[in-house]
Design an enzyme around this catalytic site. Structure first.
Site, PDB file in Angstrom:
ATOM      1  CE1 TYR A 111      -3.723  -2.180   0.519  1.00 26.15           C
ATOM      2  CE2 TYR A 111      -2.679  -3.296   2.259  1.00 26.15           C
ATOM      3  CZ  TYR A 111      -3.641  -3.284   1.219  1.00 26.15           C
ATOM      4  OH  TYR A 111      -4.599  -4.289   1.467  1.00 26.15           O
ATOM      5  CG  ASN A 132     -11.343  -4.070  -6.837  1.00 18.02           C
ATOM      6  OD1 ASN A 132     -10.870  -3.510  -7.943  1.00 18.02           O
ATOM      7  ND2 ASN A 132     -11.011  -5.414  -6.404  1.00 18.02           N
ATOM      8  CB  CYS A 172      -7.688  -6.165  -3.919  1.00 13.50           C
ATOM      9  SG  CYS A 172      -9.000  -6.741  -4.688  1.00 13.50           S
ATOM     10  CG  HIS A 173      -5.697 -11.780  -4.356  1.00 15.91           C
ATOM     11  ND1 HIS A 173      -6.599 -11.754  -5.531  1.00 15.91           N
ATOM     12  CD2 HIS A 173      -4.641 -12.495  -5.040  1.00 15.91           C
ATOM     13  CE1 HIS A 173      -6.191 -12.177  -6.614  1.00 15.91           C
ATOM     14  NE2 HIS A 173      -5.007 -12.649  -6.229  1.00 15.91           N
ATOM     15  CD  GLU A 202      -1.465 -15.786  -8.940  1.00 14.87           C
ATOM     16  OE1 GLU A 202      -0.633 -14.731  -8.739  1.00 14.87           O
ATOM     17  OE2 GLU A 202      -2.418 -15.375  -9.334  1.00 14.87           O
TER      18      GLU A 202
END
Length: 106
Positions: A23, A45, A53-54, A85
């Site tokens: 952030y 969002n 956002c995650h 991922e």
DNA sequence: GCGCTTATCGCAC
DNA sequence: GTGCGATAAGCGC
């Protein structure tokens, strides 16, 4: 000055899978100190799935909270998703956070 | 070393 | 127009 929400989405959109951002950097990237404001924008969002956002975490590498309330168990799913991922998560913090955090958008 | 408080910006009501 | 909220950094104990 105001934080350009579009800028946040743009930066977040260029973050590849297996990588995260903070952030603080997002806010700084747009030229503002509204760290919380960034989260606020992500909270609404308007770009939904286009804005992962995650993939945004706190400066400590901890997930922090998503969906307006950290009580959301969805975070657990996000962590698992990120791990799929290539992001390794330890409890509520990213293990390789320092290695995957994108602190240079330009 | 850990905890609490203050500062800051955007969005919702 | 006011309040709340996905944080961050600094100061105190």
């Amino acid at each position: 000055m105001s934080i350009d929400a579009d800028r946040i989405y743009c930066l977040l959109s260029q973050v590849p899978e297996g990588r995260v951002t903070t952030y603080k950097f997002l806010a700084h990237a747009v030229g503002s100190k509204g760290y919380r404001a960034v989260g606020q924008i992500l909270r609404n969002n308007p770009y939904a799935p286009h804005v992962p956002c995650h993939r945004v975490v706190s400066s400590d590498g901890s997930i922090g909270g998503f969906m307006g309330n950290r009580s959301g168990v969805h975070i657990q799913k996000k962590k698992k998703l990120l791990r799929g991922e290539g992001v390794k998560i330890k409890g509520n913090t990213l293990s390789d956070f320092s290695s995957i955090v994108v602190s240079d958008f330009r």
